[in-house]
Write an enzyme that holds these catalytic residues in place. Structure first.
Site, short mmCIF file in Angstrom:
data_model
loop_
_atom_site.label_atom_id
_atom_site.label_comp_id
_atom_site.label_asym_id
_atom_site.label_seq_id
_atom_site.Cartn_x
_atom_site.Cartn_y
_atom_site.Cartn_z
N HIS A 46 -8.78 -0.77 18.96
CA HIS A 46 -8.51 0.50 18.29
C HIS A 46 -9.88 1.08 17.97
O HIS A 46 -10.47 0.78 16.95
CB HIS A 46 -7.73 0.22 17.01
N GLY A 74 0.86 -1.18 0.00
CA GLY A 74 0.00 0.00 0.00
C GLY A 74 0.89 1.22 0.00
O GLY A 74 1.68 1.43 0.93
N ASN A 114 -12.15 -3.95 3.09
CA ASN A 114 -10.74 -4.12 3.45
C ASN A 114 -10.38 -5.57 3.75
O ASN A 114 -9.22 -5.97 3.57
CB ASN A 114 -10.37 -3.19 4.61
N ASN A 169 -7.48 -0.85 8.59
CA ASN A 169 -8.64 -0.91 9.50
C ASN A 169 -9.80 -1.73 8.93
O ASN A 169 -9.91 -1.84 7.71
CB ASN A 169 -9.14 0.53 9.76
N ARG A 211 -1.03 9.71 20.90
CA ARG A 211 -2.03 10.78 20.91
C ARG A 211 -2.35 11.19 22.34
O ARG A 211 -2.41 12.38 22.67
CB ARG A 211 -3.31 10.29 20.21
N ARG A 251 -14.58 2.81 11.81
CA ARG A 251 -13.59 1.88 11.25
C ARG A 251 -14.27 0.59 10.79
O ARG A 251 -13.88 -0.03 9.81
CB ARG A 251 -12.50 1.56 12.28
N1 LIG Z 1 -4.07 1.08 12.56
C1 LIG Z 1 -4.05 2.40 12.59
O1 LIG Z 1 -3.84 3.00 13.63
C2 LIG Z 1 -4.27 3.16 11.31
C3 LIG Z 1 -3.89 4.51 11.23
C4 LIG Z 1 -4.06 5.17 10.01
C5 LIG Z 1 -4.63 4.51 8.91
N2 LIG Z 1 -5.01 3.22 9.05
C6 LIG Z 1 -5.58 2.48 7.94
O2 LIG Z 1 -4.56 2.24 6.98
C7 LIG Z 1 -5.15 2.05 5.69
C8 LIG Z 1 -4.41 2.92 4.66
O3 LIG Z 1 -4.61 4.30 4.95
P1 LIG Z 1 -4.05 5.41 3.93
O4 LIG Z 1 -4.36 6.72 4.53
O5 LIG Z 1 -2.66 5.07 3.53
O6 LIG Z 1 -5.02 5.15 2.68
P2 LIG Z 1 -4.73 5.54 1.12
O7 LIG Z 1 -6.05 5.50 0.42
O8 LIG Z 1 -3.92 6.78 1.07
O9 LIG Z 1 -3.81 4.34 0.61
C9 LIG Z 1 -4.24 3.03 0.49
C10 LIG Z 1 -3.45 2.40 -0.65
O10 LIG Z 1 -3.76 0.99 -0.69
C11 LIG Z 1 -3.69 0.61 -2.06
N3 LIG Z 1 -4.35 -0.67 -2.29
C12 LIG Z 1 -5.67 -0.94 -2.33
N4 LIG Z 1 -5.86 -2.25 -2.59
C13 LIG Z 1 -4.64 -2.81 -2.73
C14 LIG Z 1 -4.18 -4.14 -3.00
N5 LIG Z 1 -5.04 -5.15 -3.20
N6 LIG Z 1 -2.86 -4.34 -3.07
C15 LIG Z 1 -1.97 -3.34 -2.87
N7 LIG Z 1 -2.35 -2.07 -2.61
C16 LIG Z 1 -3.66 -1.81 -2.55
C17 LIG Z 1 -4.37 1.77 -2.78
O11 LIG Z 1 -4.09 1.77 -4.17
C18 LIG Z 1 -3.79 2.98 -2.03
O12 LIG Z 1 -2.63 3.47 -2.66
C19 LIG Z 1 -6.64 2.38 5.88
O13 LIG Z 1 -7.39 1.19 6.03
C20 LIG Z 1 -6.66 3.19 7.15
O14 LIG Z 1 -7.92 3.13 7.81
C21 LIG Z 1 -4.82 2.53 10.23
#
Ligand SMILES: NC(=O)c1ccc[n+]([C@@H]2O[C@H](COP(=O)([O-])OP(=O)(O)OC[C@H]3O[C@@H](n4cnc5c(N)ncnc54)[C@H](O)[C@@H]3O)[C@@H](O)[C@H]2O)c1
Length: 307
Positions: A173, A7, A93, A118, A149, A86
């Protein structure tokens, strides 16, 4: 040390940058969008003469390039939009995380997986199931972020540096985050001696809703600077085998009376992944909250099977 970041969105790209800037590992950045990871890798590497690090990010759309990774960080998937929980991301997801794990795990059979997508706790469980890896080599990132945070909000409230604030959150979370006031300190003094109960509750509530606060402000997408810093701390603990204790989403096997579920607990991280779940001295109320969080995650994981 080779780290794959799956990603290349906001969280993935900032994580790649932080890892190479700190010199922790070479990074393979991968995405389904053609040319995106290649462009980002080039851009990050071009900053190396100025920032003074080894230009070792490789951008790719081919999973063959991820083979032999020591750590795989999974950030692929949809982030929240304003008004979404989430859990609203579960169906979409889950399909992405399944696909990504099926493609990465066979080529990196000894890797430690750090799930970020998430809803975090449920995606960590799914990644463990799909990979078939020993559960101590699959974990989720949430507690380091929630704790960061909280530490920042406490510091702001008291007008001190965040560096003198220690605090840890456990549980899930989201709604069932478990703050631990008895274990929080400011300059070594117990937090509960410095702020009243109403203030504490306000700080916890802001932490619990910390992700949503940023989603509402950004309007498009969710947080990534503090998340990528938190992921990088976990990668460092694993890559450098530091054995530090961090709050992570880990598989419990009886600790705190919780068995057979992923939930946020203090874990000692090292080259083997989660090397120990550390049992803090929690009171009855804190243990009850942690068990309730675990029960909630367990029932959502059961929903995964119906998808
Ligand atoms: N755990 C945490 O504390 C936490 C914190 C922030 C974000 N997140 C989660 O992280 C994830 C990513 O967030 P982001 O802001 O980077 O989103 P984003 O939309 O900027 O990036 C997601 C990327 O995933 C890629 N993607 C989608 N399907 C794919 C696949 N099958 N194979 C490879 N890549 C693929 C997309 O093309 C995109 O570039 C989200 O689910 C978000 O909710 C979790």
């Amino acid at each position: 040390m080779r780290v794959t970041v799956v990603g290349s969105g906001f969280v993935g790209q900032t994580t790649a940058m932080r890892i190479v800037q700190k010199g922790l590992a070479e990074v393979v950045l991968i995405d389904i969008i053609e040319d995106l990871p290649q462009g980002l890798a080039l851009d990050i590497n071009e900053s190396s003469p100025v920032e003074r690090f080894e230009p070792s990010v490789v951008g790719t759309n081919d999973y063959a390039d991820t083979m032999g990774s020591d750590v795989v960080v999974i950030t692929a998937g949809f982030p929240r939009r304003p008004g979404m929980s989430r859990m609203d991301l579960l169906g979409k997801n889950a399909a992405i995380v399944r696909d990504v794990v099926e493609k990465t795990a066979p080529g990196s059979p000894e890797a430690v997986l750090i799930v970020v997508t998430n809803p975090l706790d449920e995606m960590a469980y799914l990644a463990a199931e799909v990979s078939g890896f020993p559960k101590q080599r699959v974990m989720g990132m949430a507690g380091v972020l929630d704790s960061a945070r909280l530490r920042y909000f406490i510091a702001g409230e008291l007008g001190v540096s965040p560096l003198v604030v220690e605090a840890m959150t456990l549980g899930s979370h989201g709604e069932s985050m478990v703050p631990l006031p008895r274990h929080a300190t400011v300059d070594g003094k117990p937090l509960a001696d410095l702020v009243d109960g109403t203030t504490l509750e306000r700080l916890y509530e802001r932490t619990r809703d910390g992700g949503a606060e940023i989603v509402a402000l950004l309007q498009k997408g969710s947080a990534y600077y503090a998340p990528s810093a938190s992921i990088t701390q976990m990668v460092n603990a694993i890559a450098a085998d530091t054995k530090e204790v961090l709050p992570v989403c880990a598989w419990c096997t009886g600790q705190y009376g919780i068995d057979g579920v992923y939930v946020g607990v203090p874990a000692r991280l090292g080259r083997g992944g989660v090397e120990e779940i550390v049992e803090l001295d929690l009171n009855e109320d804190e243990i009850a909250q942690l068990r309730a969080a675990a029960d909630g995650i367990r029932s959502k994981c059961a929903d995964l099977a119906k998808l």
